[in-house]
Design a protein around this motif. Structure first.
Motif, mmCIF file in Angstrom:
data_model
loop_
_atom_site.group_PDB
_atom_site.id
_atom_site.type_symbol
_atom_site.label_atom_id
_atom_site.label_comp_id
_atom_site.label_asym_id
_atom_site.label_seq_id
_atom_site.Cartn_x
_atom_site.Cartn_y
_atom_site.Cartn_z
ATOM 1 N N SER A 17 0.826 -1.208 0.000
ATOM 2 C CA SER A 17 0.000 0.000 0.000
ATOM 3 C C SER A 17 0.857 1.253 0.000
ATOM 4 O O SER A 17 1.978 1.255 0.512
ATOM 5 N N ARG A 66 -9.780 -0.929 -4.718
ATOM 6 C CA ARG A 66 -8.412 -0.922 -4.205
ATOM 7 C C ARG A 66 -7.954 0.464 -3.779
ATOM 8 O O ARG A 66 -7.157 0.600 -2.862
ATOM 9 N N GLN A 81 -5.464 6.734 -1.128
ATOM 10 C CA GLN A 81 -4.986 5.515 -0.475
ATOM 11 C C GLN A 81 -5.020 4.393 -1.497
ATOM 12 O O GLN A 81 -6.080 4.104 -2.065
ATOM 13 N N ASN A 83 -4.283 0.450 -2.122
ATOM 14 C CA ASN A 83 -4.044 -0.853 -1.493
ATOM 15 C C ASN A 83 -3.940 -1.940 -2.552
ATOM 16 O O ASN A 83 -4.383 -1.765 -3.693
#
Length: 126
Positions: A17, A66, A81, A83
């Motif tokens: 991440s 994601r 963000q 991931n």
């Protein structure tokens, strides 16, 4: 003059991440959209995610599930963000904003945006 401060890129292994941030200084329209684009060498910029001042978001298919775009309601600070990153997410990521106006739940093209950061590199590899 509007200034954009971006941070958070780097290298990560597949499945990892990263969180990108973009702060817009001296930017204060009553309606706005902030977008994250990415670009591979030799290719055009592609919108990844957008967020409007009212919180409405939109994502490219490749980012859905994601990536999460969010903002700090106290100032013009937007986050991405990311991931479960994959090697094909490797690209230069750009934060962008228009003079005024919302994206309205659409992945707008580059021409909609007048303010661009110079980008940050994200590399996903073993």
């Amino acid at each position: 003059e509007v200034r954009m401060v971006e941070s958070g890129g780097g290298w990560v292994r597949p499945g990892g991440s990263l969180k990108l941030s973009c702060e817009l200084l001296k930017y204060n329209p009553d309606k706005y959209c902030v977008a994250w684009f990415r670009q591979l060498p030799g290719a055009g910029r592609v919108a990844v995610a957008t967020i409007d001042d009212d919180g409405r978001t939109n994502y490219a298919t490749s980012a859905q599930g994601r990536f999460t775009i969010s903002k700090d309601n106290g100032k013009f600070l937007v986050f991405l963000q990311m991931n479960n990153l994959r090697p094909d997410d490797s690209a230069r990521y750009y934060c962008a904003a228009p003079l005024w106006g919302r994206c309205g739940g659409r992945l707008r093209s580059e021409s909609f945006f007048q303010y661009w950061h110079h980008g940050t590199q994200v590399t996903v590899s073993p």
